[in-house]
Design an enzyme around this catalytic site. Structure first.
Site, PDB file in Angstrom:
ATOM      1  N   LYS A 148      -6.153 -25.540   6.171  1.00 54.03           N
ATOM      2  CA  LYS A 148      -5.363 -25.052   7.410  1.00 54.03           C
ATOM      3  C   LYS A 148      -6.009 -25.520   8.636  1.00 54.03           C
ATOM      4  CE  LYS A 148      -2.318 -21.351   8.618  1.00 54.03           C
ATOM      5  NZ  LYS A 148      -1.805 -20.156   8.496  1.00 54.03           N
ATOM      6  N   GLY A 184      -1.259 -30.173  14.919  1.00 57.31           N
ATOM      7  CA  GLY A 184      -2.081 -30.217  13.840  1.00 57.31           C
ATOM      8  C   GLY A 184      -3.088 -29.270  13.561  1.00 57.31           C
ATOM      9  N   ARG A 192      -7.739 -22.038   2.356  1.00 60.35           N
ATOM     10  CA  ARG A 192      -6.934 -21.070   1.516  1.00 60.35           C
ATOM     11  C   ARG A 192      -6.655 -21.505   0.318  1.00 60.35           C
ATOM     12  NH1 ARG A 192      -1.638 -20.035   4.494  1.00 60.35           N
ATOM     13  NH2 ARG A 192      -0.930 -22.002   3.770  1.00 60.35           N
ATOM     14  N   ASP A 228      10.399 -19.776   4.940  1.00 60.05           N
ATOM     15  CA  ASP A 228       9.482 -20.736   4.616  1.00 60.05           C
ATOM     16  C   ASP A 228       8.419 -19.922   4.573  1.00 60.05           C
ATOM     17  OD1 ASP A 228      10.085 -20.610   7.706  1.00 60.05           O
ATOM     18  OD2 ASP A 228       7.920 -21.638   7.729  1.00 60.05           O
ATOM     19  N   ASN A 229       8.182 -18.646   4.797  1.00 58.30           N
ATOM     20  CA  ASN A 229       6.792 -17.894   4.611  1.00 58.30           C
ATOM     21  C   ASN A 229       7.118 -17.066   3.504  1.00 58.30           C
ATOM     22  OD1 ASN A 229       5.754 -19.156   6.938  1.00 58.30           O
ATOM     23  ND2 ASN A 229       6.460 -17.335   8.105  1.00 58.30           N
TER      24      ASN A 229
END
EC number: 2.7.7.-
Length: 478
Positions: free
Chosen positions: A107, A120, A170, A246-247
Site C-alpha cells: 500500500k 498513488g 498488508r 469496495d471495502n
C-alpha cells in the site's frame, strides 16, 4: 528457505488487473516489521536487514508478478463507478507449506491506472494506523487482514498538510471484494462475474467446487461470514467508518482501515469518520449497511443464480448476526446459559451506559470482577445515578446465581472476552506523532501491548482517554 509465489490471479483473471511494478520512495527505510507474522509465513529474517528492499517496492522476490486490481463500488450508498487499486499493488501470492496462500499487497506503492485524481501514495500516519488496527483486531480474535511491515521515507506527500510518504505491506488470504463483482456486473459482463465466482469457489471454497448447487451454498456462506464479522465488530465496539462495497471482503475479513474508531464512551450513534455527515456508517448502523452491501453483491449474481436462492441467503443474515452477537454478549455478561431476561438486562445496561456516557471497554472489563453474592462493585463508582445502577446490579447478580457457576470460573470466561485494551484513537495518535518526529519507541511498545488485549494492565493504555484524546476527528485521507 526460499519463498514460493504463484500467479493464480494473473493466470486466471486476465481482465481484472494491470501489470505494473511499485514506484520506490526517496530514502525509504524500514521502521517496523511483524516478526511473529513473518515467522508464521516462514520469511527469512535476512529480508528485514537489507534496507527497504521489497518492503519499499525497491526489489521483487523471485516469482512475484505485481499487479493493480480493478473493481468498482457503491460509496456512501451511491454508485461510484470504476475504482480499483489506486495506490496499492498486489506483489504476489505466497504459497505456504500447508497449501494455503497469502497475498502480499503493498500500500502506497505509487501511481496505477486506477489512481484517478490521487498520487498513488500513502502517508506515515495512515500506515501506522492500519498496522496497529489490523494487529489489534487479530489479537482480539476478529477476522482481518494483517500488517507485515512499514517503510517511511523523505518523500513529501500532500494531504491536509505535508506528511512523510510511507508504505505498508498488508497480507491476507485474498483481497477479493464485493466491488470486483460489481465492476463487471455494471459493465454488463455477467460471464466475467461468473468467472470471479468460480475463481473464489475454486480457491477458497474448494469443498463446493463440484456441487451442483455451489453458487447458492457459496453465497450463503459469504452472508454468514459477513454477519459473523459484523457481530464481532459490535461486541468489541469497533466502528469501521467507511463500509463502501469496495471495502467489503468476500472472505469476511476486516479490510481497509481508514477512519475507524473503537468506542470510548458508549454512544450507539458514534460516527468515527468526519466526512460521514449523514451518519450512514455510524456504529449502530453497521449491521444494516452490511446487509445492504450483501444485497448489492447478490444483484451481481442474479444473472446466473436464482433470485429466490439469493433472497433466502439474505434472509438468513439477521438471524446469523443475532445468534453470534447474542452468544458473545452473554459471555461478556458472564451468562453460562440463555435465559429469557438476558436481552432485557443487556439493553437496560446499554441504556444506563448511554445516559452516562460510560466507557464501553472499561465497563465490561470492570463488570468481569463481579462477585455474585456481593452487592459491592468497583463499577458502581463509574456511574452518577447510583440508584439506577444498584437496581440493575441487584437483578444482574440474581441472574448470575441462576447459572450455579463459581465466581472464579465465570470471571475467567468474562476476562477472556472483555478486553482490557483496545486501540483507542488517542493511543494511535500518540504513536504517530512520535514516529513523525523520528521516535519509533511508542509504535513498537504499543504493537507489543496490543498482542495481549485480555491481560490486566496498570498503565495508561487501559485508562480513560485524556480530554484531547476524545472525539479525535479522523478522515478518509491516507
Amino acid at each position: 528457505m526460499t519463498l514460493s509465489f504463484i500467479t493464480r490471479w494473473c493466470d486466471e483473471l486476465p481482465e481484472t488487473y494491470t501489470a505494473l511494478s511499485p514506484t520506490p520512495l526517496n530514502k525509504a527505510r524500514l521502521i517496523w516489521h511483524n516478526a511473529e507474522l513473518a515467522n508464521t509465513l516462514s520469511i527469512p529474517s535476512s529480508l528485514f536487514k537489507n534496507g527497504a528492499g521489497v518492503w519499499g517496492g525497491e526489489t521483487l522476490l523471485p516469482g512475484m508478478s505485481p499487479l493493480a486490481q480493478v473493481y468498482s463500488g457503491h460509496q456512501f450508498g451511491v454508485w461510484a463507478g470504476q475504482l480499483g487499486d489506486g495506490r496499492g499493488i498486489l506483489l504476489g501470492e505466497q504459497q505456504l507449506a500447508d497449501g494455503t496462500t497469502m497475498d502480499w499487497h503493498l500500500k502506497g506503492a505509487g501511481l496505477t491506472p486506477y489512481s484517478r485524481m490521487g498520487d498513488g501514495r500513502a502517508v506515515l500516519r495512515s500506515t501506522i494506523r492500519e498496522s496497529l488496527a489490523s494487529e489489534a483486531m487479530h489479537y482480539l480474535g476478529i477476522p482481518t487482514t494483517r500488517a507485515l511491515s512499514i517503510v517511511t521515507s523523505d518523500s513529501p506527500v500532500y494531504r491536509e498538510t505535508v506528511e512523510p510518504g510511507a508504505m505498508l505491506m498488508r497480507v491476507a488470504p485474498s483481497h477479493l471484494r464485493f466491488g470486483h463483482f460489481e465492476h463487471f456486473y455494471y459493465r454488463r459482463e455477467p460471464e466475467k462475474v461468473r468467472q470471479l465466482a468460480d475463481f473464489a469457489i475454486r480457491h477458497y471454497w474448494s469443498h463446493l467446487a463440484d456441487d451442483e448447487d455451489k453458487y447458492r451454498l457459496w453465497f450463503s456462506d459469504v452472508v454468514a461470514r459477513t454477519a459473523s464479522l459484523i457481530a464481532q465488530w459490535q461486541t468489541v465496539g469497533f466502528a469501521h467508518g467507511v463500509m463502501n462495497t469496495d471495502n467489503m471482503s468476500l472472505l469476511g475479513l476486516t479490510l481497509d482501515y481508514g477512519p475507524f474508531g473503537f468506542l470510548d464512551d458508549y454512544e450507539p450513534g458514534f460516527i468515527c469518520n468526519h466526512s460521514d455527515h449523514q451518519g450512514r456508517y455510524s456504529f449502530d448502523n453497521q449491521p444494516a449497511v452490511a446487509l445492504w452491501n450483501l444485497q448489492r453483491l447478490a444483484q451481481t449474481l442474479s444473472p446466473f443464480v436464482a433470485v429466490d436462492a439469493l433472497n433466502e441467503a439474505l434472509d438468513s443474515y439477521q438471524q446469523v448476526l443475532l445468534t453470534h452477537y447474542g452468544q458473545r454478549m452473554r459471555q461478556k455478561l458472564g451468562f453460562m446459559t440463555e435465559q429469557k431476561e438476558d436481552n432485557a438486562l443487556l439493553n437496560e445496561l446499554f441504556s444506563l451506559m448511554a445516559r452516562e456516557r460510560s466507557d464501553y471497554t472499561r465497563t465490561f472489563r470492570m463488570l468481569s470482577l463481579t462477585e455474585q453474592h456481593s452487592a459491592a462493585s468497583p463499577l458502581r463508582d463509574e456511574f452518577i445515578d447510583r440508584a439506577a445502577f444498584d437496581d440493575w446490579f441487584a437483578r444482574y447478580r440474581r441472574r448470575l446465581q441462576q447459572d450455579e457457576v463459581s465466581d472464579s470460573e465465570r470471571q475467567q470466561l468474562m476476562q477472556s472476552v472483555n478486553p482490557a485494551l483496545v486501540l483507542r484513537n488517542w493511543l494511535a495518535q500518540r504513536a504517530i506523532e512520535a514516529a513523525e518526529k523520528g521516535d519509533m519507541t511508542e509504535l513498537h511498545r504499543l504493537h507489543e501491548a496490543l498482542r495481549n488485549p485480555f491481560s490486566d494492565r496498570d498503565d495508561d493504555y487501559v485508562s480513560r482517554p485524556p480530554d484531547w484524546g476524545k472525539r479525535l476527528e479522523v478522515s478518509c485521507s491516507s
